[in-house]
Design an enzyme around this catalytic site. Sequence first.
Site, mmCIF file in Angstrom:
data_model
loop_
_atom_site.group_PDB
_atom_site.id
_atom_site.type_symbol
_atom_site.label_atom_id
_atom_site.label_comp_id
_atom_site.label_asym_id
_atom_site.label_seq_id
_atom_site.Cartn_x
_atom_site.Cartn_y
_atom_site.Cartn_z
ATOM 1 N N SER A 180 89.748 25.296 56.367
ATOM 2 C CA SER A 180 88.601 25.352 55.458
ATOM 3 C C SER A 180 88.334 26.729 54.880
ATOM 4 C CB SER A 180 87.355 24.840 56.180
ATOM 5 O OG SER A 180 87.142 25.568 57.367
ATOM 6 N N HIS A 208 88.883 18.467 54.886
ATOM 7 C CA HIS A 208 89.090 19.033 53.541
ATOM 8 C C HIS A 208 90.273 18.401 52.814
ATOM 9 C CE1 HIS A 208 86.059 22.210 53.512
ATOM 10 N NE2 HIS A 208 86.243 22.212 54.823
ATOM 11 N N LYS A 239 82.212 15.495 52.344
ATOM 12 C CA LYS A 239 82.807 16.460 51.404
ATOM 13 C C LYS A 239 83.264 15.697 50.156
ATOM 14 C CE LYS A 239 83.978 19.546 55.220
ATOM 15 N NZ LYS A 239 82.811 20.410 55.235
HETATM 16 N N1 PMP Z 1 85.998 19.606 60.344
HETATM 17 C C1 PMP Z 1 86.239 20.534 59.392
HETATM 18 C C2 PMP Z 1 87.624 21.071 59.241
HETATM 19 C C3 PMP Z 1 85.197 20.951 58.538
HETATM 20 O O1 PMP Z 1 85.416 21.872 57.605
HETATM 21 C C4 PMP Z 1 83.915 20.374 58.707
HETATM 22 C C5 PMP Z 1 82.760 20.738 57.781
HETATM 23 N N2 PMP Z 1 82.285 22.000 57.854
HETATM 24 C C6 PMP Z 1 83.726 19.445 59.714
HETATM 25 C C7 PMP Z 1 84.784 19.066 60.509
HETATM 26 C C8 PMP Z 1 82.374 18.838 59.965
HETATM 27 O O2 PMP Z 1 82.104 17.831 59.052
HETATM 28 P P1 PMP Z 1 80.592 17.391 58.791
HETATM 29 O O3 PMP Z 1 80.028 18.373 57.808
HETATM 30 O O4 PMP Z 1 80.702 16.006 58.269
HETATM 31 O O5 PMP Z 1 79.890 17.440 60.104
#
Ligand code: PMP
Length: 392
Positions: A180, A208, A239
């Site tokens: 990310s 992502h 996302k």
């Molecule tokens: N895994 C990754 C790689 C992420 O970037 C994120 C979001 N920041 C999440 C999990 C968590 O997802 P959510 O925002 O739906 O809790």
Amino acid sequence: MKGFEYLQAELDEMKQQGTFRTLIPLESDQASRVVIDGKELIQLSSNNYLGLTTHPRLVEASIKAAEKFGAGTGSVRTIAGTFTMHEELETKLAEFKHTEAALVFQSGFTTNQGVLSSILTKEDVVISDSLNHASIIDGIRLTKAARKVYNHVDVADLERALKESADYRVRLIVTDGVFSMDGNIAPLPEIVELAEKYDALVMVDDAHASGVLGQNGRGTVNHFGLDGRVHIQVGTLSKAVGVLGGYVASTRTLIDYLIQKGRPFLFSTSHPPAVTAACIEAINVLIEEPELIDKLWDNAKFFKKGLEDLGFDTGKSETPVTPVIVGDEALSHQFSDKLREYGVFAQGIAFPTVAKGQARVRTIVTAEHSKEELQKALDIFEKAAKELNILK
Ligand code: PMP
């Protein structure tokens, strides 16, 4: 009220070091432009890859579901909070991911926690990429399994960790599909080959990558033609999907097990009808409007090339997540502030989210941006960077 002086001292220290975060509220919808402090800015900080947060089909599905089924569900899934639409979404996700079954959690974060904490015991080992997301790290902390970390995307180091792990009952390799903060893609074909050689399971977090990579946005597994060879696919509905929630797609056995043992699933109330209906519609949109993904990639390539032509360091990015690396922590925040002054919302990201000396402004373009908006953003990046001596 007295009692939190010890926390205040830590906050004061953060303020002094420039790492204290303040929240920046939007006064508009989440779109290619947003309003902050009464000013319209080009949005380059959201994860709204396809612009689905405001897609009319999702909004209409939400409204209709709220009108028919109410605002909340009144229970956890395992007691009285499973509506037919929750199961409809899970069936759709499983079909979309080409797996036997899927299960929705309250967020991507709790999905990783729920999966990792429930399927491993002290007889097992989990082997994790060093730059995996915080929710994977926290999920691992909740297990009694042994832990090994391999150097970021380093398959030779992963093989070392696998060789050391022969005596455990289960070896689980876990990796983000797309990282990310850098926008690079995990070397999944090599990881899967090693997993098959050393009899390990593979879990991919496609937060992502879902809606971004693979046919109709099916994710990294599909992107690399590895359908059926990755044991667990986790993702988020917040996302590219544009709404809220997380999911795990896997075998019927794993999903049945998580329904019995996944603590965030068991002990937290299910998603409201408006959220669930919008997620169902989002999957329909991914299948019926693939041009959105084409537009996302076209925009991402245009913007990344523009940044590189200007002389910016965009690191290892291979996806619409494009960092503009400036190194110094304070400089990344000054850069972000200047961008905002001139009309672009792109947040500075520094230690501890990224390594020291690797501070950056992270950008994510969406399918919704016009080329004019992106060109304007590039002009603003150039102007702000020259003023701060980031570019000569
Ligand atoms: N895994 C990754 C790689 C992420 O970037 C994120 C979001 N920041 C999440 C999990 C968590 O997802 P959510 O925002 O739906 O809790």
